[in-house]
Design a protein around this motif. Structure first.
Motif, mmCIF file in Angstrom:
data_model
loop_
_atom_site.group_PDB
_atom_site.id
_atom_site.type_symbol
_atom_site.label_atom_id
_atom_site.label_comp_id
_atom_site.label_asym_id
_atom_site.label_seq_id
_atom_site.Cartn_x
_atom_site.Cartn_y
_atom_site.Cartn_z
ATOM 1 N N GLN A 53 -1.618 -0.049 -16.071
ATOM 2 C CA GLN A 53 -0.365 -0.748 -16.356
ATOM 3 C C GLN A 53 0.131 -1.448 -15.088
ATOM 4 O O GLN A 53 1.172 -1.120 -14.527
ATOM 5 C CB GLN A 53 0.694 0.220 -16.894
ATOM 6 N N PHE A 54 -0.647 -2.408 -14.662
ATOM 7 C CA PHE A 54 -0.417 -3.072 -13.379
ATOM 8 C C PHE A 54 0.953 -3.737 -13.360
ATOM 9 O O PHE A 54 1.370 -4.396 -14.318
ATOM 10 C CB PHE A 54 -1.518 -4.113 -13.159
ATOM 11 N N ASP A 55 1.663 -3.557 -12.242
ATOM 12 C CA ASP A 55 2.992 -4.126 -12.048
ATOM 13 C C ASP A 55 2.928 -5.023 -10.818
ATOM 14 O O ASP A 55 2.864 -4.521 -9.682
ATOM 15 C CB ASP A 55 4.025 -3.006 -11.871
ATOM 16 N N LEU A 56 2.920 -6.366 -11.012
ATOM 17 C CA LEU A 56 2.771 -7.287 -9.898
ATOM 18 C C LEU A 56 3.943 -7.212 -8.922
ATOM 19 O O LEU A 56 3.720 -7.119 -7.711
ATOM 20 C CB LEU A 56 2.587 -8.718 -10.423
ATOM 21 N N PRO A 57 5.210 -7.238 -9.356
ATOM 22 C CA PRO A 57 6.301 -7.101 -8.376
ATOM 23 C C PRO A 57 6.221 -5.798 -7.598
ATOM 24 O O PRO A 57 6.441 -5.779 -6.379
ATOM 25 C CB PRO A 57 7.557 -7.182 -9.248
ATOM 26 N N GLY A 58 5.899 -4.668 -8.295
ATOM 27 C CA GLY A 58 5.785 -3.404 -7.584
ATOM 28 C C GLY A 58 4.634 -3.404 -6.593
ATOM 29 O O GLY A 58 4.739 -2.835 -5.487
ATOM 30 N N ALA A 59 3.508 -4.043 -6.969
ATOM 31 C CA ALA A 59 2.379 -4.108 -6.053
ATOM 32 C C ALA A 59 2.721 -4.917 -4.811
ATOM 33 O O ALA A 59 2.340 -4.563 -3.695
ATOM 34 C CB ALA A 59 1.169 -4.714 -6.765
ATOM 35 N N LEU A 60 3.446 -6.027 -4.987
ATOM 36 C CA LEU A 60 3.874 -6.816 -3.835
ATOM 37 C C LEU A 60 4.823 -6.021 -2.942
ATOM 38 O O LEU A 60 4.758 -6.098 -1.713
ATOM 39 C CB LEU A 60 4.552 -8.105 -4.314
ATOM 40 N N GLN A 61 5.732 -5.253 -3.549
ATOM 41 C CA GLN A 61 6.663 -4.443 -2.766
ATOM 42 C C GLN A 61 5.923 -3.368 -1.966
ATOM 43 O O GLN A 61 6.202 -3.150 -0.786
ATOM 44 C CB GLN A 61 7.695 -3.793 -3.687
ATOM 45 N N ARG A 62 4.941 -2.711 -2.623
ATOM 46 C CA ARG A 62 4.200 -1.678 -1.905
ATOM 47 C C ARG A 62 3.393 -2.283 -0.755
ATOM 48 O O ARG A 62 3.318 -1.720 0.341
ATOM 49 C CB ARG A 62 3.264 -0.951 -2.880
ATOM 50 N N SER A 63 2.765 -3.430 -1.005
ATOM 51 C CA SER A 63 2.006 -4.076 0.053
ATOM 52 C C SER A 63 2.909 -4.474 1.213
ATOM 53 O O SER A 63 2.547 -4.304 2.388
ATOM 54 C CB SER A 63 1.285 -5.313 -0.495
ATOM 55 N N ALA A 64 4.097 -5.004 0.900
ATOM 56 C CA ALA A 64 5.033 -5.385 1.958
ATOM 57 C C ALA A 64 5.462 -4.178 2.772
ATOM 58 O O ALA A 64 5.564 -4.229 4.005
ATOM 59 C CB ALA A 64 6.242 -6.073 1.338
ATOM 60 N N ARG A 65 5.709 -3.048 2.100
ATOM 61 C CA ARG A 65 6.132 -1.840 2.813
ATOM 62 C C ARG A 65 5.026 -1.322 3.715
ATOM 63 O O ARG A 65 5.268 -0.935 4.867
ATOM 64 C CB ARG A 65 6.549 -0.764 1.813
ATOM 65 N N GLN A 66 3.808 -1.304 3.204
ATOM 66 C CA GLN A 66 2.703 -0.773 3.996
ATOM 67 C C GLN A 66 2.363 -1.684 5.177
ATOM 68 O O GLN A 66 2.125 -1.215 6.281
ATOM 69 C CB GLN A 66 1.480 -0.600 3.106
ATOM 70 N N PHE A 67 2.357 -2.995 4.937
ATOM 71 C CA PHE A 67 1.952 -3.911 6.000
ATOM 72 C C PHE A 67 3.000 -4.014 7.100
ATOM 73 O O PHE A 67 2.668 -4.199 8.265
ATOM 74 C CB PHE A 67 1.679 -5.302 5.426
ATOM 75 N N SER A 68 4.282 -3.909 6.753
ATOM 76 C CA SER A 68 5.343 -4.155 7.724
ATOM 77 C C SER A 68 5.872 -2.891 8.378
ATOM 78 O O SER A 68 6.727 -2.960 9.262
ATOM 79 C CB SER A 68 6.502 -4.883 7.032
#
Length: 378
Positions: free
Chosen positions: A230-245
């Motif tokens: 149940q892929f969630d694109l906004p949630g995936a972008l948020q998680r990536s932003a948190r991990q990268f930054s």
């Protein structure tokens, strides 16, 4: 000198002459047409033979007014009739000659047509034989072309798969390794001053390593099942932003606009990879303090925009694939495969904006995955 004008007249069976002497010929006498009926007044002179029989008659006119035209002759005179008959005969002879000539030409044309028909039949037979040979040769060429196309398609498929794998490795493994390197650098800096913070960064690096393993397995074996996740694109972008930054000092805001709805798998996957690539560039090159990720779900397209307040650059002078930097090239290729486009806007000292627009089909009534408009900070 005097002029004598003589008219020869006929009255029933009597032929006689009318004479008039004058200094000059009168115009009225010369204008009398032949065959006219006239009234003559004058002095009559008769002549008899030895036996006393009437032989000749002459009428002398005192003046030119002694003759009066009672009736002019009809238009159809014997002369004109003769001329008409002559013209008609000439036309008839011309028509007969032309008809005879046309008949001869028709006979010659019919003979020529017969010869051409025979030649046409022979040509058609030769054409049929040639067509059969062409069909046989065409079938052979089609077989050869099909074999060659299959070979070319296999070659293109191999090249396309190599390009896809190269992009996949760049957009997954390289980005994850960049995040791991950043977390390890931060942990090394904080190890002596704050061991607990360093341990948190090491834990985050370990999580990124696990994620990298998952991405590598998915790229190699393609075993990921999107329907179960149940892929969630906004949630995936948020998680990536948190991990990268995390630990970089860069604040990243994620905004979602419009009716959030599930997108085709290939669109979500490529948008996520392009967003991760843009975030990696922001962290590595921009020296920014704030970055904003906007994901807008429109009626006919979805727009992903990453904007930062960093140092910016001149796009024309940026390093490309020839220098070993494939990020922007990979984003453009991904968007092109989806009939979309990537627009890069930047200037020295004014930050950088990357805008990705992907066309979609008509909006359907689907349940929203998140609220219509949210703003999240990390």
């Amino acid at each position: 000198m005097e002029t004598r004008t003589v008219l020869i007249l006929q009255n029933t069976n009597l032929i006689f002459t009318v004479e008039w002497e004058e200094p000059e010929q009168a115009a009225s006498m010369a204008a009398v047409p032949i065959g006219s009926i006239i009234d003559v007044h004058g002095i009559s002179l008769t002549e008899t033979d030895d036996e006393g029989k009437f032989s000749a008659l002459r009428v002398m006119l005192p003046t030119s007014d002694s003759i009066r035209i009672l009736h002019k002759p009809d238009w159809l005179t014997p002369q004109r009739l003769l001329i008409g008959l002559t013209v008609a005969c000439s036309l008839l002879i011309l028509i007969v000659s032309w008809t005879f000539m046309v008949s001869q030409r028709n006979s010659a044309l019919k003979s020529l047509i017969c010869e051409r028909e025979k030649a046409q039949i022979q040509l058609q037979n030769a054409h049929d034989m040639l067509e059969e040979r062409v069909k046989e040769r065409t079938a052979q060429l089609k077989f050869q072309i099909t074999a060659r196309k299959e070979s070319e398609l296999q070659s293109k498929a191999v090249l396309g798969e190599r390009t896809r794998l190269a992009q996949e490795l760049h957009d997954t493994l390289e980005q994850t390794l960049t995040g791991i390197a950043l977390q390890l650098d931060t942990a090394a800096k904080l190890f002596n001053r704050s061991p607990e913070s360093a341990i948190r960064h090491l834990e985050l690096a370990r999580n990124l390593m696990s994620q990298s393993q998952v991405e590598v397995r998915r790229s190699v074996w393609d075993l990921r099942c999107r329907a179960l996740e149940q892929f969630d694109l906004p949630g995936a972008l948020q998680r990536s932003a948190r991990q990268f930054s995390y630990g970089t000092g860069i604040e990243i805001e994620v905004e979602t606009k419009g009716q959030v709805r599930p997108l085709p798998e290939v669109v979500e996957e490529n948008l996520l990879r392009m967003g991760q690539e843009a975030l990696t560039n922001v962290i590595k090159h921009s020296s920014a303090h704030l970055a904003t990720i906007e994901l807008e779900f429109g009626a006919e397209q979805v727009i992903l925009q990453i904007r930062d307040d960093g140092q910016g650059f001149t796009p024309e002078n940026s390093a490309g694939a020839e220098a070993g930097h494939f990020g922007l090239l990979g984003m453009s290729e991904r968007a092109k495969r989806l009939d979309g486009q990537v627009v890069l806007t930047s200037a020295p000292g004014k930050g950088t904006t990357v805008r990705v627009a992907i066309p979609l089909g008509p909006v359907q009534e689907l349940p929203s995955l998140v609220p219509t408009e949210t703003q999240m900070q990390s």
